[in-house]
Design a protein around this motif. Structure first.
Motif, short mmCIF file in Angstrom:
data_model
loop_
_atom_site.label_atom_id
_atom_site.label_comp_id
_atom_site.label_asym_id
_atom_site.label_seq_id
_atom_site.Cartn_x
_atom_site.Cartn_y
_atom_site.Cartn_z
N TYR A 1 0.81 -1.21 0.00
CA TYR A 1 0.00 0.00 0.00
C TYR A 1 0.85 1.27 0.00
N GLY A 2 2.12 1.15 0.44
CA GLY A 2 3.02 2.31 0.39
C GLY A 2 3.34 2.75 -1.01
N TYR A 3 3.11 1.87 -1.99
CA TYR A 3 3.34 2.19 -3.40
C TYR A 3 2.06 2.71 -4.06
N ARG A 4 1.01 2.89 -3.25
CA ARG A 4 -0.28 3.34 -3.77
C ARG A 4 -0.76 4.59 -3.05
N ALA A 5 0.18 5.40 -2.60
CA ALA A 5 -0.11 6.70 -1.97
C ALA A 5 -0.96 6.58 -0.71
N MET A 6 -0.87 5.45 0.00
CA MET A 6 -1.65 5.27 1.22
C MET A 6 -0.78 5.19 2.48
N GLY A 7 0.51 5.48 2.34
CA GLY A 7 1.40 5.40 3.50
C GLY A 7 0.99 6.31 4.62
N GLU A 8 0.66 7.57 4.30
CA GLU A 8 0.28 8.53 5.33
C GLU A 8 -0.99 8.11 6.06
N LEU A 9 -1.94 7.52 5.32
CA LEU A 9 -3.19 7.08 5.96
C LEU A 9 -2.91 6.05 7.04
N PHE A 10 -2.10 5.04 6.73
CA PHE A 10 -1.82 3.98 7.70
C PHE A 10 -0.92 4.47 8.83
N VAL A 11 0.02 5.36 8.52
CA VAL A 11 0.86 5.95 9.57
C VAL A 11 -0.01 6.74 10.55
N PHE A 12 -0.95 7.51 10.01
CA PHE A 12 -1.86 8.29 10.86
C PHE A 12 -2.66 7.37 11.78
N ILE A 13 -3.16 6.29 11.21
CA ILE A 13 -3.99 5.37 12.00
C ILE A 13 -3.19 4.68 13.10
N PHE A 14 -2.03 4.10 12.72
CA PHE A 14 -1.32 3.25 13.67
C PHE A 14 -0.34 3.99 14.57
N PHE A 15 0.36 4.99 14.05
CA PHE A 15 1.31 5.72 14.89
C PHE A 15 0.69 6.95 15.53
N GLY A 16 -0.57 7.21 15.19
CA GLY A 16 -1.30 8.30 15.82
C GLY A 16 -2.41 7.76 16.69
N LEU A 17 -3.50 7.35 16.03
CA LEU A 17 -4.69 6.93 16.77
C LEU A 17 -4.47 5.67 17.60
N VAL A 18 -3.99 4.60 16.97
CA VAL A 18 -3.87 3.32 17.67
C VAL A 18 -2.86 3.39 18.80
#
Length: 311
Positions: A158-175
């Motif tokens: 997913y990091g090759y599909r412009a979704m890296g920031e979304l998952f970083v936000f979810i796991f290193f922020g919210l979770v």
């Protein structure tokens, strides 16, 4: 064979403040829910204190959460090193050493290091779940490991599909932030949510400037990051917004009974240097220091906000 120093470099220590920040903030928010440090100290002087809210027990759970967060970050870094290395994405690099691409370590050794790190996270997480009775953290933890591996791993990362920031936000922020708070006190406050969003945005800012640096080589490797998708100018603007919004979010804890949260505004001074570099149009290796400095700004923000919530 890679040297010890090369393995340390491969762990990307400059990214570790992003693993520490959410745990600090989540702990501070938990202390705020319990009435602050003063209430805990007074509670410990009672004849029959509640062991579930003793300061020592809370700190034990916070330490376990920190081990989980650090191990996941290091594991993610090694996994990224391995996957990008075997795919050839890191063959032409602007940034620091990559173990796999440079040939300093065998791909399987780097992959093994990633899974050892994930194993440490699982062990510490299992203890945390057992003593906190927060069983829902088990699937969340499994999802975090999945996200760490498939950021650049697998056939469709997913990091090759412009979704890296979304998952970083979810796991290193919210979770990471809210998971810490819940594991400590079995509830989540509005201040914790605002802080989690803020730390998630800081994490996205670090990834944005990292990918801004790599735009030329990522385009060559057909790696579509959000920075590549936005283009250089808009990526620099996005970085600026990601850094400034956390300070606007301080209004939430301030207006919900934590006026000392304003302390976090002091960390704003640490954003000046990376912002100057990013907005100056700097490229290549000149964008490496802002990665570190943005992470340190996030850590300072989290520490000061945690202090404000815990007072």
């Amino acid at each position: 064979m890679a040297t010890f120093q090369q393995w340390v470099e491969g762990a990307r220590l400059r990214t570790l403040p992003l693993a520490v920040a959410p745990v600090l903030l989540g702990t501070g928010a938990a202390l705020g829910v319990l009435g602050g440090l003063s209430a805990l100290v007074i509670g410990s002087m009672l004849d029959d204190p509640d062991p579930d809210v003793s300061l020592s027990f809370l700190l034990l759970k916070a330490a376990l959460a920190l081990i989980v967060s650090l191990a996941l970050q290091i594991g993610s870094n090694y996994a990224n090193d391995y996957s990008d290395g075997v795919r050839g994405t890191d063959d032409v690099r602007v940034g620091p050493l990559r173990l796999t691409a440079s040939g300093a370590a065998a791909p399987e050794a780097v992959k093994r290091a990633a899974f050892i790190s994930f194993g440490v996270a699982v062990a510490a997480g299992a203890i945390l779940v057992i003593i906190s009775q927060a069983w829902w953290l088990i699937p969340v933890g499994a999802a975090a490991i999945w996200a760490a591996w498939f950021y650049t791993g697998g056939s469709k990362p997913y990091g090759y599909r412009a979704m890296g920031e979304l998952f970083v936000f979810i796991f290193f922020g919210l979770v990471a932030t809210l998971g810490t708070t819940y594991a400590l006190v079995s509830t989540i406050s509005a201040a914790a949510i605002a802080g989690a969003v803020a730390i998630g945005l800081f994490a996205c800012a670090v990834l944005m400037v990292n990918n801004l640096r790599d735009i030329p080589t990522d385009r060559q490797a057909d790696k579509l990051t959000l920075a590549v998708l936005l283009g250089e100018k808009r990526a620099r603007l996005a970085y600026t917004l990601l850094v400034f919004i956390p300070y606007a979010l301080l209004l939430v804890p301030i207006l919900t009974g934590h006026p000392a949260a304003v302390l976090a505004a002091l960390s704003l001074v640490l954003t000046i240097s990376p912002l100057q570099v990013v907005l100056s149009g700097s490229e290549g290796t000149a964008l490496i220091p802002p990665i570190k400095h943005t992470g340190l700004a996030a850590l300072a923000y989290a520490a000061l906000l945690a202090l404000g919530l815990a007072l």
